[in-house]
Write a protein that holds these residues in place. Structure first.
Motif, mmCIF file in Angstrom:
data_model
loop_
_atom_site.group_PDB
_atom_site.id
_atom_site.type_symbol
_atom_site.label_atom_id
_atom_site.label_comp_id
_atom_site.label_asym_id
_atom_site.label_seq_id
_atom_site.Cartn_x
_atom_site.Cartn_y
_atom_site.Cartn_z
ATOM 1 N N MET A 488 -15.923 -38.178 -0.355
ATOM 2 C CA MET A 488 -17.034 -38.351 -1.282
ATOM 3 C C MET A 488 -16.664 -39.272 -2.433
ATOM 4 S SD MET A 488 -18.775 -34.555 -1.363
ATOM 5 C CE MET A 488 -20.282 -35.117 -2.112
ATOM 6 N N GLN A 489 -15.447 -39.156 -2.923
ATOM 7 C CA GLN A 489 -15.024 -40.059 -3.993
ATOM 8 C C GLN A 489 -15.019 -41.507 -3.516
ATOM 9 O OE1 GLN A 489 -11.264 -38.280 -5.068
ATOM 10 N NE2 GLN A 489 -12.174 -37.041 -6.706
ATOM 11 N N ASP A 490 -14.556 -41.739 -2.302
ATOM 12 C CA ASP A 490 -14.543 -43.094 -1.761
ATOM 13 C C ASP A 490 -15.956 -43.627 -1.547
ATOM 14 O OD1 ASP A 490 -11.802 -43.077 -1.748
ATOM 15 O OD2 ASP A 490 -11.606 -42.675 0.399
ATOM 16 N N ALA A 491 -16.859 -42.754 -1.075
ATOM 17 C CA ALA A 491 -18.207 -43.208 -0.733
ATOM 18 C C ALA A 491 -19.140 -43.282 -1.937
ATOM 19 C CB ALA A 491 -18.803 -42.282 0.327
ATOM 20 N N PHE A 492 -19.021 -42.307 -2.865
ATOM 21 C CA PHE A 492 -20.015 -42.192 -3.936
ATOM 22 C C PHE A 492 -19.428 -42.287 -5.338
ATOM 23 C CE2 PHE A 492 -21.305 -39.222 -0.437
ATOM 24 C CZ PHE A 492 -22.248 -40.065 0.142
ATOM 25 N N GLY A 493 -18.105 -42.356 -5.435
ATOM 26 C CA GLY A 493 -17.471 -42.423 -6.740
ATOM 27 C C GLY A 493 -17.284 -41.069 -7.396
ATOM 28 N N LYS A 494 -17.749 -40.004 -6.776
ATOM 29 C CA LYS A 494 -17.573 -38.656 -7.300
ATOM 30 C C LYS A 494 -17.724 -37.669 -6.150
ATOM 31 C CE LYS A 494 -22.443 -38.303 -8.716
ATOM 32 N NZ LYS A 494 -22.936 -37.279 -7.826
ATOM 33 N N ALA A 495 -17.146 -36.492 -6.332
ATOM 34 C CA ALA A 495 -17.223 -35.443 -5.318
ATOM 35 C C ALA A 495 -18.134 -34.327 -5.805
ATOM 36 C CB ALA A 495 -15.833 -34.882 -5.019
ATOM 37 N N THR A 496 -18.894 -33.744 -4.907
ATOM 38 C CA THR A 496 -19.827 -32.676 -5.223
ATOM 39 C C THR A 496 -19.552 -31.468 -4.335
ATOM 40 O OG1 THR A 496 -21.522 -34.295 -5.820
ATOM 41 C CG2 THR A 496 -22.265 -32.036 -5.379
#
Length: 563
Positions: A488-496
């Motif tokens: 998620m960090q790689d794809a969206f810049g943050k993890a949820t």
């Protein structure tokens, strides 16, 4: 209550088939079956969750080479096992699953509101089993169990399902003759067609740049010697898919090990003028996330017809891996290659060594010293002959590529990819290995999980204690679902929703009576070595953050060695 009932017929047939250990959880409709266990010599391993019982039967089968047997109750119990059965089906693991069913009077179009009633229970398991049977009378039980055994052990292997209504399990079986010892079963093994082997051998004889991808089908068929012979005759570099790890010697001059997720290996395979894929679907991981694009001819061998040419145009050969590889090797021996392998001036051995050097250099450039040292420590602390079981966690993703199985075996849940596999599967393996008086140190099994995946199977600490199973459970605690956090960090810049509250694993394990400790990453090797000198379950927790190597399948610059 009859002195001999339908449950006894199930148990007698399993015993005649050579079964010694079974897994599962009792249930109301299955009481006749479990009562029959008390009159048998079968060893019952009682899990705490049906899905984990399925994983345990899977681990038993992988570790021993004998089908795992799973006993389930109706409805919720049966449904809870499905994720475990999906993994076994996806990975070709033989299992015989025997579930109870409501009484026959409740089956059919009417829904009588019985406890646990599941309309058409067989249909609920259709996507995760190789066959399904509903027993309608006691005398059919032995034949149904034997037929399921044949289905489970015939290539492509997987879980075979039988369900027996409650009234048949409890009803008299005095009229049915005792099951004879050595009950005959005849697993089906698909034999390769001769003209297809002839065509494949012609391609390999003419190839200047042959290469091989070996999947789990090679291991399941016991075809390691045949693969080695063929690779040496063809002069072909070999890379093992994660499921095929151990099918080819790790340090062999033609071994690309298991770096299927590195672009350097992908490029080598693409440059091959003949690519032999055996015992693999060429699926998502093995094809480097579907980026693999072979430019030469592809020969695809598999016992599962559905995977042939599913991803690439190929000469498809429906066959057992051992038979196909032996047939190809015989043909190449009888009529040797017409040309010597030549990879633009490199020998196959030189190209293999250069490709592995490129892989190492790429890892060197990514600042992954901690991750590589950690994996090296786990490998150094684990005996060479140990069987290891890996959950879907970052350590396992590293293991797919870098773990040398040596004289042991590597097992992971990458077939279906469900969480919670590692620990219960290791428990099943340990139960099976304990039956071998000569197993020695190799009877202790290693399970590796993250803090997130471990919570799926934490209740099985009770199983480990109850049966005193020799499993070392290594939990890598990074505070959440680490691989999802990274994605998620790689794809969206943050993890949820990836961060997790979790227990004090050491205190929790100790409350079950399991010896447990938390160690620093630098102490993992010593802790593992110590655990392998002990008896009973052990838990080792290490708090550390592991990162994955970069998504090298996205890098398409040339990486083959140059002069």
């Amino acid at each position: 209550m009859a002195t001999r009932n339908g449950g006894d017929l199930v148990v007698e047939t399993l015993t005649a088939l050579g079964v010694t250990t079974v897994f599962g959880i009792p249930g109301q409709h299955a009481l006749g079956l479990f009562d029959a266990l008390s009159r048998s010599d079968l060893h019952f391993v009682s899990s705490r969750v049906e899905n984990n019982a399925a994983f345990a039967a899977d681990g038993y089968a992988r570790a021993t080479g004998r089908p795992g047997v799973l006993l389930l109750s109706t409805g919720p119990g049966a449904l809870t096992s499905l994720a475990g059965l999906q993994e076994a089906l996806a990975t070709g693991v033989p299992m015989v699953v025997i579930s109870s069913q409501i009484p026959r009077a409740g089956l059919g179009e009417r829904h009588r509101g019985m406890l646990h009633q599941l309309d058409d229970q067989k249909s609920s398991v259709a996507n995760v089993t190789v066959s399904r049977r509903l027993v309608q009378h006691a005398s059919a039980i032995p034949s149904a169990v034997a037929a399921a055994w044949e289905d489970a052990t015939s290539a492509p292997m997987g879980p075979a399902w039988i369900e027996v209504p409650q009234d048949i399990l409890l009803g008299s079986a005095e009229h049915v003759p005792p099951v004879a010892a050595g009950f005959p079963v005849r697993p089906r093994t698909p034999e390769p067609r001769g003209e297809l082997l002839d065509a494949a051998a012609r391609l390999l004889r003419q190839a200047k740049r042959p290469a091989v991808i070996a999947g789990g089908g090679v291991r399941r068929a016991g075809a390691e010697a045949e693969l080695l012979a063929l690779a040496e005759l063809a002069g072909a570099p070999v890379v093992c898919a994660p499921g095929g790890k151990g099918a080819f010697p790790w340090e062999h001059p033609l071994s690309l090990q298991s770096w299927v997720e590195d672009v350097a290996v992908s490029e080598l395979l693409e440059e091959a003028d003949v690519l032999l894929a055996v015992g693999t679907s060429l699926g998502e991981v093995t094809s480097n996330y579907f980026t693999l694009s072979p430019r030469g001819s592809v020969i695809h061998v598999d016992a599962e017809t559905r995977v042939l040419e599913a991803n690439h145009l190929a000469l498809g050969i429906h066959a057992d891996a051992k038979l196909a590889l032996a047939g190809l090797a015989q043909r190449l021996e009888k009529s040797p290659r017409g040309v010597e392998p030549n990879w633009d001036g490199f020998t196959a051995q030189e190209l293999t060594a250069g490709t592995l050097k490129t892989v190492a250099q790429r890892l060197d450039s990514q600042g992954l010293e901690h991750e590589r040292a950690f994996m090296d420590a786990v490998r150094a602390g684990t005996p060479d002959g140990a069987q290891t079981f890996w959950d879907m966690t970052i350590a396992a993703y590293w293991g797919w590529s870098c773990w040398d199985a040596r004289s042991g075996q590597f097992h992971s849940a990458q077939g279906a990819g469900g969480l919670g596999y590692g620990f219960p599967a290791a428990l099943g393996a340990a139960a099976g290995l304990a039956e071998d008086p000569d197993a020695g140190a190799s009877a202790r099994v290693l399970a590796v999980a993250g803090d997130g995946s471990s919570m799926y199977s934490i209740a099985e600490l009770a199983t480990a204690v109850q049966h005193q199973l020799n499993v070392t459970w290594l939990v890598v605690d990074d505070g959440g679902y680490g691989i999802l956090r990274e994605y998620m960090q790689d794809a969206f810049g943050k993890a949820t929703a990836t961060e997790l509250a979790r227990p004090d694993f050491v205190a929790l394990a100790q409350s079950f009576g399991v010896q447990a400790k938390q160690v620093e990453p630098g102490d993992v090797e010593a802790a593992l070595r110590q655990s392998f000198q002990t008896q009973g379950p052990r838990l080792i927790v290490v708090q550390t953050l592991l990162r994955m190597f970069a998504p090298t399948h996205l890098e398409r610059e040339s990486t083959l060695p140059t002069e």
